[in-house]
Design a protein around this motif. Structure first.
Motif, mmCIF file in Angstrom:
data_model
loop_
_atom_site.group_PDB
_atom_site.id
_atom_site.type_symbol
_atom_site.label_atom_id
_atom_site.label_comp_id
_atom_site.label_asym_id
_atom_site.label_seq_id
_atom_site.Cartn_x
_atom_site.Cartn_y
_atom_site.Cartn_z
ATOM 1 N N SER A 91 0.747 -1.606 0.038
ATOM 2 C CA SER A 91 -0.646 -0.281 0.112
ATOM 3 C C SER A 91 0.460 1.594 -0.446
ATOM 4 N N TYR A 92 1.626 0.957 0.993
ATOM 5 C CA TYR A 92 3.087 2.277 0.760
ATOM 6 C C TYR A 92 2.942 2.985 -0.596
ATOM 7 N N ALA A 93 3.703 1.234 -1.354
ATOM 8 C CA ALA A 93 4.800 1.449 -2.451
ATOM 9 C C ALA A 93 3.806 2.585 -3.912
ATOM 10 N N LEU A 94 2.037 1.926 -3.390
ATOM 11 C CA LEU A 94 1.957 2.370 -4.179
ATOM 12 C C LEU A 94 0.965 3.604 -4.180
ATOM 13 N N LEU A 95 0.834 3.761 -3.180
ATOM 14 C CA LEU A 95 0.224 5.491 -2.530
ATOM 15 C C LEU A 95 1.398 6.712 -2.916
ATOM 16 N N SER A 96 2.923 5.883 -2.536
ATOM 17 C CA SER A 96 3.711 6.700 -3.446
ATOM 18 C C SER A 96 3.350 6.951 -4.221
ATOM 19 N N LEU A 97 3.141 6.433 -5.267
ATOM 20 C CA LEU A 97 3.295 6.347 -6.490
ATOM 21 C C LEU A 97 2.276 7.335 -7.278
ATOM 22 N N LEU A 103 -1.762 12.412 -7.960
ATOM 23 C CA LEU A 103 -3.004 11.360 -8.350
ATOM 24 C C LEU A 103 -3.089 11.831 -6.413
ATOM 25 N N HIS A 104 -4.376 12.286 -6.166
ATOM 26 C CA HIS A 104 -4.798 12.500 -4.721
ATOM 27 C C HIS A 104 -5.116 10.768 -4.428
ATOM 28 N N THR A 105 -4.941 10.131 -2.923
ATOM 29 C CA THR A 105 -5.318 9.028 -2.577
ATOM 30 C C THR A 105 -5.868 8.798 -1.371
ATOM 31 N N ALA A 106 -7.020 7.427 -1.277
ATOM 32 C CA ALA A 106 -7.713 7.175 0.347
ATOM 33 C C ALA A 106 -7.470 6.067 0.411
ATOM 34 N N VAL A 107 -7.110 5.636 1.758
ATOM 35 C CA VAL A 107 -7.208 4.679 2.069
ATOM 36 C C VAL A 107 -8.655 4.045 3.093
ATOM 37 N N ASP A 123 0.823 7.599 6.241
ATOM 38 C CA ASP A 123 1.748 8.872 6.283
ATOM 39 C C ASP A 123 1.136 9.332 4.762
ATOM 40 N N ALA A 124 1.079 8.141 4.558
ATOM 41 C CA ALA A 124 1.821 8.356 2.837
ATOM 42 C C ALA A 124 0.175 8.257 2.319
ATOM 43 N N ALA A 125 -1.051 8.429 2.517
ATOM 44 C CA ALA A 125 -2.219 8.858 2.220
ATOM 45 C C ALA A 125 -2.659 9.602 2.524
ATOM 46 N N ASP A 126 -3.515 10.698 1.307
ATOM 47 C CA ASP A 126 -3.757 12.024 1.848
ATOM 48 C C ASP A 126 -5.182 12.229 2.343
ATOM 49 N N LEU A 127 -6.369 10.950 2.354
ATOM 50 C CA LEU A 127 -7.252 10.595 3.193
ATOM 51 C C LEU A 127 -7.169 9.417 3.453
ATOM 52 N N LEU A 128 -7.507 8.906 5.217
ATOM 53 C CA LEU A 128 -8.586 8.044 5.268
ATOM 54 C C LEU A 128 -10.242 7.542 5.291
#
Ligand code: SF4
Length: 247
Positions: A91-97, A103-107, A123-128
């Motif tokens: 998840s860290y790798a894909l969120l970082s890419l 691209l905005h990211t959410a988990v 930490d790597a996600a923009d939104l939880l």
């Protein structure tokens, strides 16, 4: 560094290119395989086993996602599951890419994984999108197989670092859809500045057929979907406490 991130593998349940309900705007959704919980109302029990799904690299996934960049540029990418935080390195790798590509990211997570195992991905996600299953830990264990301590610690961490959170909560008749339970949850949440909105999700039976796939019995065959009036009452409880309610 990018090449290292691209090589990280994860187990993937499925993808959806035009998701509209898992975060802001139109989003590419990656459903990861594997979940440590066993929610009685799970509508994706086929995502439970960590050994199943398809092994893919973060690089292959970001390449696929970028095919849709024009459509999701105002939305983004959501990792859902299963539970993406159960595969924290991937998840860290894909969120970082995603971040490298603007691209905005959410988990989307239940918060079941201890923070010390998944902090980098958080930490790597923009939104939880944090699913608080039950405000009472013992009842949470009965509903999901695990207490709520890890989820509440994750929420505290988000508050501490200023990470935006959208709370999700399934309203399940006979379990969470009770006035005292909803009041207790709303009273608890109203103190968190990181909580931008609360999404109240009415229980439904749409995933029942998927339980044929697992060995465990489906226990909610006779449970009704909440009425519109019941959902309205639930909504009022949160809004009266100054929380913004969605759904
Ligand atoms: S957390 Fe989600 S995927 Fe996991 S058991 Fe609960 S509802 Fe199913």
């Amino acid at each position: 560094m990018t090449e290292d991130l691209r090589a990280v593998t994860g187990r993937i349940h499925s993808t959806e290119s035009f998701g509209a309900v898992d975060g802001p705007g139109v989003r590419f959704i990656v459903f990861t395989q594997g979940c440590p919980l066993r929610c009685l109302y799970c509508h994706n029990p086929d995502s439970w086993k960590f050994s199943e799904g398809e092994e893919r690299t973060a690089g292959a996934l970001i390449d696929e996602i970028l095919n849709y960049k024009n459509f999701i540029s105002k939305g983004g990418v959501t990792l859902s599951g299963g539970d993406p935080l159960a595969q924290p390195e991937f998840s860290y790798a894909l969120l970082s890419l995603c971040k490298e590509n603007g691209l905005h990211t959410a988990v989307d997570t239940s918060g079941a994984i201890p923070l010390e195992h998944c902090q980098k991905a958080v930490d790597a996600a923009d939104l939880l999108l944090l699913d608080i299953k039950e405000i009472d830990s013992a009842d949470c264990k009965a509903l999901t197989g695990q207490g709520n301590e890890n989820a509440l610690k994750l929420l505290d961490y988000c508050e501490q670092v200023g990470k935006p959170v959208w709370i999700r909560h399934v309203c399940l008749p006979g379990y969470t859809l009770r006035q005292e339970k909803l009041e207790r949850l709303a009273d608890f949440l109203k103190g968190y500045r990181c909580v931008e909105q609360v999404e109240l999700i009415p229980f439904h039976q749409m995933g029942m057929y998927k339980w044929d796939y697992v060995d465990e019995p489906y226990q909610l065959k006779d449970t009704q979907t909440p009425t519109g009036a019941e959902m309205e009452l639930a909504r009022d409880i949160f809004e009266k406490r100054g929380l913004s309610v969605h759904g």
